[in-house]
Design an enzyme around this catalytic site. Structure first.
Site, mmCIF file in Angstrom:
data_model
loop_
_atom_site.group_PDB
_atom_site.id
_atom_site.type_symbol
_atom_site.label_atom_id
_atom_site.label_comp_id
_atom_site.label_asym_id
_atom_site.label_seq_id
_atom_site.Cartn_x
_atom_site.Cartn_y
_atom_site.Cartn_z
ATOM 1 N N GLU A 66 10.761 3.699 -7.207
ATOM 2 C CA GLU A 66 9.964 2.469 -7.292
ATOM 3 C C GLU A 66 10.840 1.220 -7.434
ATOM 4 O OE1 GLU A 66 6.943 3.080 -10.297
ATOM 5 O OE2 GLU A 66 5.641 4.047 -8.839
ATOM 6 N N GLU A 110 3.169 10.101 -5.521
ATOM 7 C CA GLU A 110 2.726 10.275 -6.902
ATOM 8 C C GLU A 110 1.280 9.851 -7.019
ATOM 9 O OE1 GLU A 110 4.865 8.101 -9.856
ATOM 10 O OE2 GLU A 110 6.812 8.520 -8.971
#
Ligand code: GLA
Length: 683
Positions: free
Chosen positions: A160, A316
């Site tokens: 991320e 995710e």
């Protein structure tokens, strides 16, 4: 002639052989005895891919340059023996304590000058050369060690990018910003002109005088802020690229990704995605919001669009609760399955979770996992296992694409510029506008892509341009050429105002679109929160407007609705301009939802865009994937009660495994994926 596509994908599209199912696996948090149980239960749940080592830098390299791979070797072998492939991560999102001690200047610094310390994660400045050197070295060591391991399926770089720390204001970052500006402008005269530094005596006479947009007494130079956003986005990409190059040098055929975060402001994902082999995304809709499915649908539509419809991976999601909202709703029975199938419907070929086993230590103990603290005697486990059994039924559709005839324009540079201060209203933000249009289309089951304004739009019949404030000449020409060839454009207020340097385009608004839209705007009228106006449409409907009004003068366009109040009562609020073979609509107000519906009905009609399936009961989501021979119709019942759906053609429900005829019953929170063979003779 087709316009040049400015965002061609560079990487090599990933070749999926099955739908991936699994999650982040953090075995370094557990004693080795647990690993065998993990592998056994993964097999039981149908897991075929795990993301390994994302935050394991301290374990992989416990001392500078001393790598410990013995434990990872055992894990790779164990997973392989259980049929679980590995998405092997470079652990660079969590630098070890020894590195911070050796190089404290690698820590990121906020705009206010606060240093963010070790003890959490993502504590690095993207411009720090020592950090970057260590990151390349650990990536190279991993690549060398595992490039030929049979478990290795793909690489997961960092985690991320731009999360928690979107930008860094340390001295290194300042120097890197100056280098970036030198490369962009070559001369100070060029920079001074682009930044409009004649204003408030901001002229620079030496590169060393230039600083990031730090805390300042009053409004900061907007062009400086915009370039800072561009520079920051480029910096995260540079961090990724150099690791990708290291991995590719060792293993040219192993796909490389990094996990994105939905509409994430710090990084231009259109640009970034070009440099990956496959796009992946983390998605955590708040399922206590009854509209959660519209939120995740919008995320998934963006991700699919970043590499022009190539399959992507949901890297995710939560099996149930997250731990970072004020109150963390559970996913009620059936919701996790619906959200997963929604991703597949919108182009995902992989459904993964954060994380495999719920942590016993650290900050994420209360975040759900595939295997929670309750173990296998739990609803979450049963639902995870059921999904793992079900997904292989969908392997037939791996090559199927979800296609759209409607695009909403999205450009990160416009987003950054639109939300700088000193506007007619600083309450104007990009995402609410995007959401309003997307949700209205979602509710009608009309597939939609997000498209960059300079990209090839030829596959679309309708293009919606929300608040396209910053627009390049190329984008303006691209839109006009597309309308000329027969496209239907719907643009809304505060579009076509500035150029890429954030400088006003000369003449009345919206300078690059006056001819296309057949109108001129004299002034913008933002309202107070209580302020209201209303419009009366040419076909006799009345809708409330708030927040914003444009004072429009028609220059060839027809008025479809006119304001009823205020000093500009009677002037146009919604217009349509016939332009060559197409038409360009303009909305100069913030219309209530019923008004958006009215307008959408009209433009969809003119563009001849149809929903995936007409006449569906409310709360049923329909989406289609197709390859050259077969179509897969996804039906997702978001209602807490069963519904009956009439089908255009019979087929086979891949989830239920049965043939279906002209109608199907979907249970509460139920779903179907109906496969039909495309009858070419009828096309
Ligand atoms: C992000 C991160 C994960 C984890 C989850 C929790 O997506 O990538 O490491 O922290 O959030 O929701």
């Amino acid at each position: 002639m087709q316009p040049e596509v400015v965002h061609p994908a560079e990487g090599k599209p990933m070749n999926f052989t099955q739908i991936y199912f699994g999650g982040d696996y953090n075995p370094e948090q557990w004693p080795e005895e647990v690993w065998a149980e993990d592998a056994r239960l993964m097999q039981q749940a149908g897991v075929n891919l795990v993301s390994l080592g994302i935050f394991a830098w301290a374990r992989i390299e416990p001392r500078p340059g001393a790598f410990d791979f013995a434990w990872l070797d055992r894990l790779m072998d164990l997973l392989h023996a259980h049929g679980v492939a590995v998405n092997l991560a470079t652990p660079t999102a969590a630098p070890p304590a020894w590195m911070v001690r050796l190089h404290p200047e690698m820590l990121p610094v906020t705009a206010d000058g606060v240093t963010l310390w070790h003890g959490s994660r993502r504590h690095y400045c993207p411009h720090n050369p020592d950090y970057r050197r260590y990151a390349r070295r650990v990536a190279a060591a991993l690549a060398e060690r595992y490039k030929s391991h049979p478990a290795l399926a793909m690489w997961h770089v960092d985690n991320e990018y731009g999360c928690h720390v979107g930008e860094c204001f340390c001295p290194r970052s300042t120097a890197a910003f100056r280098d970036w500006l030198r490369a962009r402008y070559a001369t100070l005269a060029g920079l001074n002109a682009a930044w409009g530094t004649a204003f408030w005596s901001q002229t620079y006479t030496d590169w060393e005088e230039i600083e990031p947009p730090r805390a300042a007494p009053a409004q900061k130079n907007p062009a400086q802020q915009l370039d800072w956003a561009r520079f920051t986005s480029d910096s995260w990409l540079a961090c990724f690229q150099e690791q990708r190059d290291v991995l590719k040098a060792a293993a040219p055929d192993v796909p490389v990704t990094t996990n994105f975060m939905s509409f994430h402001r710090p990084i231009d994902y259109f640009e970034f995605a070009r440099h990956e082999d496959v796009v992946s995304i983390d998605s955590y809709p708040d399922t206590s919001d009854p509209g959660w499915a519209a939120v995740s649908a919008m995320t998934f539509d963006l991700i699919r669009s970043l590499r022009q419809g190539e399959p992507w991976i949901l890297m995710e999601q939560a099996a149930s609760q997250v731990n970072w909202r004020q109150r963390n709703a559970v996913k009620k029975p059936g919701v996790m399955r619906l959200g997963s199938l929604q991703a597949v419907a919108r182009g995902a070929n992989g459904i993964l979770f954060f994380q495999w086993r719920q942590s016993r230590v650290g900050a994420e103990k209360f975040h759900s996992a595939m295997l929670t603290h309750a173990g296998t005697e739990s609803r979450t486990w049963r639902e995870v296992q059921a999904l793992g059994r079900e997904l292989p039924c969908l392997n037939a559709l791996l090559g199927g694409r979800a296609k759209a005839q409607v695009a909403i324009l999205m450009d990160w540079h416009n987003w950054w510029a639109l939300e700088l201060d000193s506007k007619p209203s600083n309450d104007l933000k990009l995402l609410p506008g995007l959401r309003a249009w997307h949700r209205a289309l979602y509710q009608r089951n009309i597939p939609v892509d997000f498209a960059h304004p300079e990209s090839d739009l030829s596959r679309y019949r309708l293009v919606i341009a929300p608040h396209l404030y910053l627009v390049s000449d190329a984008a303006a020409a691209n839109l006009a050429a597309w309308v000329e060839r027969g496209g239907v454009l719907l643009m809304d207020y505060f579009s076509g105002i500035v150029d890429p340097n954030e400088q006003m385009r000369p003449g009345s608004y919206p300078a690059p679109f006056r001819g296309l839209l057949g109108l001129e705007i004299e002034e913008f009228v933002p309202y107070s929160p209580e302020g209201r106006n209303s419009v009366l449409t040419a076909d006799g409907r009345r809708f409330e407007t708030r927040f914003w009004a444009d004072v429009i003068h028609l220059r060839g366009a027809e008025a479809l609705a006119r304001f009823e109040q205020d000093y500009f009562a009677g002037s146009a609020a919604v217009t349509r301009n016939a332009y060559s073979r197409g038409s360009a609509y303009y909305l100069g107000a913030e219309l209530e939802p019923a008004g958006l519906e009215w307008l959408l009905e009209r433009v969809l009609g003119e563009a001849e865009v149809q929903p995936v399936l007409a006449g569906l009961p409310e709360g049923v989501e329909a989406q289609r994937r197709a390859d050259s021979q077969r179509e897969w119709l996804f039906l997702l019942n978001h209602n807490a009660f069963p519904v009956r759906v009439r089908l255009p053609a019979g087929g086979r429900d891949l989830l239920g495994g049965q043939a279906v005829g002209g109608e199907i019953e979907l249970p509460a929170s139920g779903a179907a994926v109906i496969e039909t063979v495309i009858d070419r003779s009828r096309q």
